[in-house]
Design an enzyme around this catalytic site. Structure first.
Site, PDB file in Angstrom:
ATOM      1  N   SER A   1       0.809  -1.218   0.000  1.00 55.86           N
ATOM      2  CA  SER A   1       0.000   0.000   0.000  1.00 55.86           C
ATOM      3  C   SER A   1       0.844   1.271   0.000  1.00 55.86           C
ATOM      4  CB  SER A   1      -0.943  -0.001   1.211  1.00 55.86           C
ATOM      5  OG  SER A   1      -0.204  -0.098   2.422  1.00 55.86           O
TER       6      SER A   1
ATOM      7  N   GLY B   1       8.114  -1.068   0.884  1.00 55.67           N
ATOM      8  CA  GLY B   1       7.683  -0.963   2.271  1.00 55.67           C
ATOM      9  C   GLY B   1       8.258  -2.093   3.100  1.00 55.67           C
TER      10      GLY B   1
ATOM     11  N   GLU C   1      11.061  -9.410  -4.564  1.00 53.75           N
ATOM     12  CA  GLU C   1      11.498  -8.226  -3.827  1.00 53.75           C
ATOM     13  C   GLU C   1      12.949  -8.384  -3.384  1.00 53.75           C
ATOM     14  OE1 GLU C   1       7.247  -6.713  -1.898  1.00 53.75           O
ATOM     15  OE2 GLU C   1       8.586  -7.991  -0.732  1.00 53.75           O
TER      16      GLU C   1
END
Length: 229
Positions: free
Chosen positions: A30, A86, A107
């Site tokens: 997000s 994040g 990632e």
């Protein structure tokens, strides 16, 4: 200032690290979603030139394309200038737990190779030690999930197979694997545990990101706080 406002604040601050002619690793989640949208707006407004995004997931890729960020794949680039993502937890040494979005393998591949790894979080993600609040996501080969779950008991961990939302059955990663969420009593040595977990046959990757983050931008009610290794 609420959590969403803090996320937008750190996403905006992260844009200051982006320059022309950069390959930018695009994380999943997000907070990073705000960054991708803002980056796309800068590119569309010709405030940045020759910037390409390297997505860590299908979700990040779709959002980048919708936002006007041109994307490239890992085999098309020689170097990654910066990766922005994040985290679910950040300890005082900037070790991380990541993987709530189930994109931890790509990632880690991208962020490990980036010249700079920039992490965006709100203040609730700062912890005294890893595992304080969140389990460690572990991507596993589907056929091996049950035996790996049992083997994790050696580490005094309790693990659960992550189940899907709005679908029947377990979560399936972009790589076609399952996710085990392993809760540890306390992670004293993140780097050692990261290595040990990856040595279990059938484990693809785990969500401990030790000694990788270079800069952590933390959104607080007072503004953005910068943490560096």
């Amino acid at each position: 200032m609420n959590t969403e406002e803090m996320k937008k604040l750190v996403a905006k601050e992260a844009l200051k690290y982006i320059e022309d002619d950069m390959i930018v690793g695009l994380g999943t989640g997000s907070t990073t979603a705000y960054f991708i949208k803002m980056l796309g707006k800068m590119i569309m407004n010709e405030e940045l030139f020759d910037v390409y995004g390297l997505p860590t997931s299908y979700q990040a890729r779709i959002l980048a394309l919708e936002s006007g960020v041109p994307v490239v794949s890992l085999d098309e680039v020689d170097a990654i200038d910066i990766a922005v993502d994040g985290a679910d937890e950040v300890d005082p040494h900037l070790n991380l737990i990541k993987g709530r979005g189930a994109a931890l393998t790509m990632e880690k591949i991208i962020e490990y190779r980036a010249g700079t790894f920039l992490v965006l979080v709100d203040g609730s993600k700062l912890v005294e030690y890893l595992g304080q609040k969140m389990p460690v996501p572990i991507e596993v080969i589907p056929a091996a999930w049950r035996v790996i779950k049992e083997e994790l008991e050696v580490f005094n961990a309790t693990a659960e197979l992550r189940m899907g939302v709005k679908k029947d059955g377990p979560v399936v990663t972009d790589n076609g694997n399952f996710i085990l969420d392993a809760k540890f009593e306390r992670i004293e040595d993140p780097l050692d545990l990261e290595i040990e977990l990856n040595n279990i046959p059938g484990v693809v990757e785990n969500g401990i990101f030790a000694d990788i983050a270079d800069i952590v931008l933390v959104g607080t009610k007072e503004g953005v706080k910068k943490l560096e290794r």
